[in-house]
Design an enzyme around this catalytic site. Structure first.
Site, PDB file in Angstrom:
ATOM      1  N   GLY A 103      -6.460  33.537  30.520  1.00  9.82           N
ATOM      2  CA  GLY A 103      -5.624  33.782  31.695  1.00  9.82           C
ATOM      3  C   GLY A 103      -6.311  34.729  32.674  1.00  9.82           C
ATOM      4  O   GLY A 103      -7.535  34.937  32.602  1.00  9.82           O
ATOM      5  N   GLU A 104      -5.528  35.342  33.530  1.00  5.69           N
ATOM      6  CA  GLU A 104      -6.087  36.158  34.608  1.00  5.69           C
ATOM      7  C   GLU A 104      -6.986  37.277  34.082  1.00  5.69           C
ATOM      8  O   GLU A 104      -8.063  37.539  34.621  1.00  5.69           O
ATOM      9  CB  GLU A 104      -4.939  36.728  35.444  1.00  5.69           C
ATOM     10  CG  GLU A 104      -5.309  36.994  36.867  1.00  5.69           C
ATOM     11  CD  GLU A 104      -5.321  38.482  37.188  1.00  5.69           C
ATOM     12  OE1 GLU A 104      -5.714  38.833  38.298  1.00  5.69           O
ATOM     13  OE2 GLU A 104      -4.950  39.304  36.313  1.00  5.69           O
ATOM     14  N   ASP A 128       2.331  30.670  31.414  1.00  7.92           N
ATOM     15  CA  ASP A 128       3.070  31.210  32.566  1.00  7.92           C
ATOM     16  C   ASP A 128       2.753  30.483  33.880  1.00  7.92           C
ATOM     17  O   ASP A 128       3.491  30.606  34.848  1.00  7.92           O
ATOM     18  CB  ASP A 128       2.730  32.696  32.754  1.00  7.92           C
ATOM     19  CG  ASP A 128       3.330  33.564  31.670  1.00  7.92           C
ATOM     20  OD1 ASP A 128       3.989  33.020  30.771  1.00  7.92           O
ATOM     21  OD2 ASP A 128       3.138  34.796  31.718  1.00  7.92           O
ATOM     22  N   ILE A 274       8.038  30.603  20.358  1.00  9.33           N
ATOM     23  CA  ILE A 274       8.237  29.162  20.096  1.00  9.33           C
ATOM     24  C   ILE A 274       7.636  28.355  21.241  1.00  9.33           C
ATOM     25  O   ILE A 274       7.086  27.278  21.050  1.00  9.33           O
ATOM     26  CB  ILE A 274       9.742  28.857  19.956  1.00  9.33           C
ATOM     27  CG1 ILE A 274      10.269  29.459  18.656  1.00  9.33           C
ATOM     28  CG2 ILE A 274      10.030  27.364  20.009  1.00  9.33           C
ATOM     29  CD1 ILE A 274      11.773  29.427  18.519  1.00  9.33           C
TER      30      ILE A 274
HETATM   31  O1  F6P Z   1       1.012  35.532  29.326  1.00 10.87           O
HETATM   32  C1  F6P Z   1       1.513  34.623  28.442  1.00 10.87           C
HETATM   33  C2  F6P Z   1       2.629  35.210  27.643  1.00 10.87           C
HETATM   34  O2  F6P Z   1       3.094  34.211  26.777  1.00 10.87           O
HETATM   35  C3  F6P Z   1       3.765  35.808  28.473  1.00 10.87           C
HETATM   36  O3  F6P Z   1       4.659  34.840  28.942  1.00 10.87           O
HETATM   37  C4  F6P Z   1       4.381  36.762  27.505  1.00 10.87           C
HETATM   38  O4  F6P Z   1       5.057  37.811  28.149  1.00 10.87           O
HETATM   39  C5  F6P Z   1       3.208  37.288  26.764  1.00 10.87           C
HETATM   40  O5  F6P Z   1       2.208  36.298  26.833  1.00 10.87           O
HETATM   41  C6  F6P Z   1       3.512  37.638  25.343  1.00 10.87           C
HETATM   42  O6  F6P Z   1       2.357  38.097  24.743  1.00 10.87           O
HETATM   43  P1  F6P Z   1       2.206  38.596  23.245  1.00 10.87           P
HETATM   44  O7  F6P Z   1       1.417  37.543  22.558  1.00 10.87           O
HETATM   45  O8  F6P Z   1       1.449  39.865  23.356  1.00 10.87           O
HETATM   46  O9  F6P Z   1       3.560  38.763  22.658  1.00 10.87           O
END
Ligand code: F6P
EC number: 2.7.1.11
Length: 343
Positions: A103-104, A128, A274
């Site tokens: 991602g970014e 996202d 999920i």
């Molecule tokens: O950026 C992708 C994402 O799935 C977000 O939608 C979410 O807030 C975050 O990653 C959750 O990340 P982690 O794996 O740290 O719980």
């Protein structure tokens, strides 16, 4: 030529489809070999790698969720201090170019390496859908499908119990998943981070439904949604060790507030990870595969500081600088269109 590939940041369905496409394209089109670094940037710094062969095993990962390479997060400072280590690890492994899928944050890392003379091509991923340079990231379609399926199921139980059911979906800074799943699933209100919400308006929409003779309501909430200033008490989350936003359960808080204000029976479901697990949809498999093929070709050509991107129907190469620094948020017009179906 020898290419390397790694997956970094939160996983998402389609990562393996990219890896497969990179390995197969490198082998069939160019006779190049491919090495995979484990657990993202951490594996690159620790020199944990394995050869990836164009064989039956790699062919079968198309359907598999997650990433066979593993993924991880790394603090940006540790990453920056590890530049020399990364450079020497890649030289020792005989790697000519790296393909970084993420991602970014990952693409920022890829740009940093490229700015420092290490050949890198980026592949944008995230459920996202917030990477700026591309129309869509793979993983998003799967997440929307999972969330839509959940909303479809919530309709029948909500109606049976005359309840308002809230479904909280992922979306740290942007509301693409909520917007699309809310619309596809026929939610009666959707709240997203880009448009601070007024709880009074949400309650009004639910009351209108009940006055019209409907006996239930579904509200789709992005995890990063926030109330408009002065409309409702809510303590926003902080940041984790990597500087990522954390959350305080906005879905649950909206649920309690609606119950207190209207007296309706309300329950909240948090979909969480999920949405990120399991097999990718056909759309995500195709997008991920196309990204992988184009990334392998670009890396073989000696491109660096670039990122594959979907523009309309075409996969193009854009500067990594375009993909970082700014997120692709939901435009106001898209939310206004969704609003026409609220209530
Ligand atoms: O950026 C992708 C994402 O799935 C977000 O939608 C979410 O807030 C975050 O990653 C959750 O990340 P982690 O794996 O740290 O719980």
């Amino acid at each position: 030529m020898r290419l390397a590939v790694l997956t970094s940041g939160g996983d998402c369905p389609g990562l393996n489809a990219v890896i497969r496409a990179v390995v197969r394209t490198a082998s069939t089109e160019f006779g190049d070999t491919v090495v995979g670094y484990e657990d993202g940037w951490v594996g690159l710094m620790d020199d944990r790698r394995r050869d990836l062969y164009d064989d039956a095993e790699i062919d079968r990962i198309l359907l598999r969720g997650g990433t066979i390479l593993g993924t991880g997060r790394l603090h940006p400072d540790r990453f920056k201090n590890g530049l020399d280590q990364i450079r020497s690890n890649m030289e020792d492994a005989g790697v000519d170019a790296l393909i970084a899928i993420g991602g970014e944050g990952t693409l920022k890392g890829a740009k940093f390496l490229s700015d420092n003379g290490i050949p890198v091509v980026g592949v944008p991923k995230t459920i996202d859908n917030d990477v700026n340079a591309t129309d869509y990231t793979f993983g998003f379609d799967t997440a929307v499908s999972v969330a839509t399926d959940a909303i479809d199921r919530l309709h029948t139980t909500a109606e049976s119990h005359n309840r308002i059911l809230i479904v909280e979906v992922m979306g740290r800074h942007v509301g693409w998943i909520a917007l699309h799943a809310g619309m596809a699933g026929g939610a009666h209100y959707t709240v997203i981070p880009e448009e601070p919400f007024d709880i009074a308006d949400v309650c009004k929409a639910m009351e209108r439904r009940f006055q019209m003779g409907e006996k239930y309501g579904i509200i789709c909430v992005a995890e990063g949604a926030l109330p408009a200033e002065g409309t409702m008490d809510f303590e926003a989350g902080g940041v984790d060790q990597y500087g990522h936003q954390t959350f305080n359960g906005i879905g649950q808080v909206i649920g309690s507030e609606i119950k207190n204000r209207t007296g309706y029976d309300v329950r909240t479901t948090v979909l969480g990870h999920i949405q990120r697990g399991g097999t990718p949809t056909a759309y995500d498999r195709v997008l991920a595969t196309r990204y992988g093929v184009h990334a392998a070709r670009a890396a073989h050509r000696g491109e660096s500081g670039k990122c594959v991107a979907l523009h309309g129907e075409n996969i193009e190469l854009v500067d990594l600088a375009e993909a970082v620094g700014k997120l692709k948020t939901v435009p106001q017009g898209r939310y206004t269109t969704a609003r026409a179906l609220f209530g």
